[in-house]
Design a protein around this motif. Sequence first.
Motif, PDB file in Angstrom:
ATOM      1  N   UNK A   1       0.764  -1.214  -0.328  1.00 16.16           N
ATOM      2  CA  UNK A   1       0.345   0.010  -0.131  1.00 16.16           C
ATOM      3  C   UNK A   1       1.114   1.294  -0.103  1.00 16.16           C
ATOM      4  N   UNK A   2       0.487   2.209  -0.659  1.00 22.62           N
ATOM      5  CA  UNK A   2       0.932   3.191  -0.490  1.00 22.62           C
ATOM      6  C   UNK A   2       1.627   4.374   0.283  1.00 22.62           C
ATOM      7  N   UNK A   3       2.804   4.750   0.231  1.00 21.60           N
ATOM      8  CA  UNK A   3       2.294   6.060   1.759  1.00 21.60           C
ATOM      9  C   UNK A   3       2.113   6.860   0.569  1.00 21.60           C
ATOM     10  N   UNK A   4       1.855   8.607   1.568  1.00 25.48           N
ATOM     11  CA  UNK A   4       1.110   9.815   1.369  1.00 25.48           C
ATOM     12  C   UNK A   4       1.980  10.348   2.193  1.00 25.48           C
ATOM     13  N   UNK A   5       2.777  10.103   3.160  1.00 27.08           N
ATOM     14  CA  UNK A   5       2.945  10.981   4.234  1.00 27.08           C
ATOM     15  C   UNK A   5       3.772  10.680   4.512  1.00 27.08           C
ATOM     16  N   UNK A   6       5.469  11.118   4.960  1.00 25.80           N
ATOM     17  CA  UNK A   6       6.173  10.706   5.611  1.00 25.80           C
ATOM     18  C   UNK A   6       6.939  11.279   6.298  1.00 25.80           C
TER      19      UNK A   6
END
Lengths: 262, 147
Positions: A1-6
């Motif tokens: 699942x893609x992360x959008x905030x890091x």
Amino acid sequence: MAEVLKGNLSQLPLLDILKVLSSSGKSGRLELEQGNKGGEIYLQDGSLVHAAAGSQVGEGAVYSLIGWQEGDLRFYPEAESPEETISLTTEQMLLEAGRRAEQWEDIKKIVPSTEIVFSLSPSGSTNTVSLKPQEWQVLAQVDGRRSVLEIAELLDMDEFEAARMTYSLVTAGLLREEVSPNINQQELMGDEFFERLTEEFTEIMGPLAPVIIDDEISMLGETRKTFPRSKAAELVERISLEIQDEGDRTQFQSTMLEVLRG
Amino acid sequence: MEAGLKEIKALPNVFGCFLTSNRGRTIAADPPLELTEEELESIGAAVIQVLLGLETWGSPAGELDFNYQRSRVVVRDLDQAALVMICSPEVDPAMLRLTVNVVTRRWQDESRVQDRLQEFSDERMVDLPDLFEQPGASEPAGSENQD
């Protein structure tokens, strides 16, 4: 699942991130990592629904995670929560979390890290002291070997509460700080390092240099007294980024590298 | 150039490092013992491909950091080339960045290093099949292992 905030909690405080995610009605999983510790918070349409950190779940886990001064953070949108462990409304949670964050600032002056070990003060208090039941529970577990965090886990209390009780007991004159075995195991930076750092940085930045250095130490969740060698290069790097002139910056980095290498 | 690479490799948890040209050719190396020249070029080509991809995408990266279970590959884009460092996951990234900053800044003032980079100076481009089939095809003659 893609992360959008890091990001890193030293630059993006968790409380601010939760406010943004909540006000924009986001759903997903916020994953936090600090060394070998981890935690997660689930949001559903902007509401906090579940959190876990170590043995804690629910509100306690959120408050505990908000107390982290550093660590990595990732947000995975649309991840669904496996359960619901938070009963307070998000507004109540964030309000309480904000209040605790403010209190942490005071607590940190006495209890800069929950890794610190306290022992009973041999001199005791000069005044009559009345203890609340929870303070007594904490006091009864203080043995000069257990850290504040270990006492919190033993009493199934959240990290913030244990630190707050310890703060009260220290200010009442009942406890004194020992050097934590955990901190003792890692090499700490001595006064000489900070003197040299201040001297070199002041030469470039002028009289504000010590203030910037102390800010950066605090952003790393440390104090000069308990600053570990493992974070020294990061501190030098962060401080050097304040230097605008590239030549001066490289010269500063080069000098401090020699200091770090000993 | 080699002295700078040695300085980087001397850091704790750094296994080795090398400079790759914009065509994926090894310019200079102080690699981990177990890596062959071909393997270095294959890593170099892959790194350049990623840098090129990010440039094409409109998000050029000054630094790349690939984290694997048993290793960490950190890349610094030097425009004329890329510096690739192969480390263990326990490497102190701040210490590594500080050292790389100091070393690469020193290279900017060293004419011999600049001449060497100039020899390999080329538009960033990777053609992986050609690289693997004809290693050394676009290399300037006799340019290896000079300072």
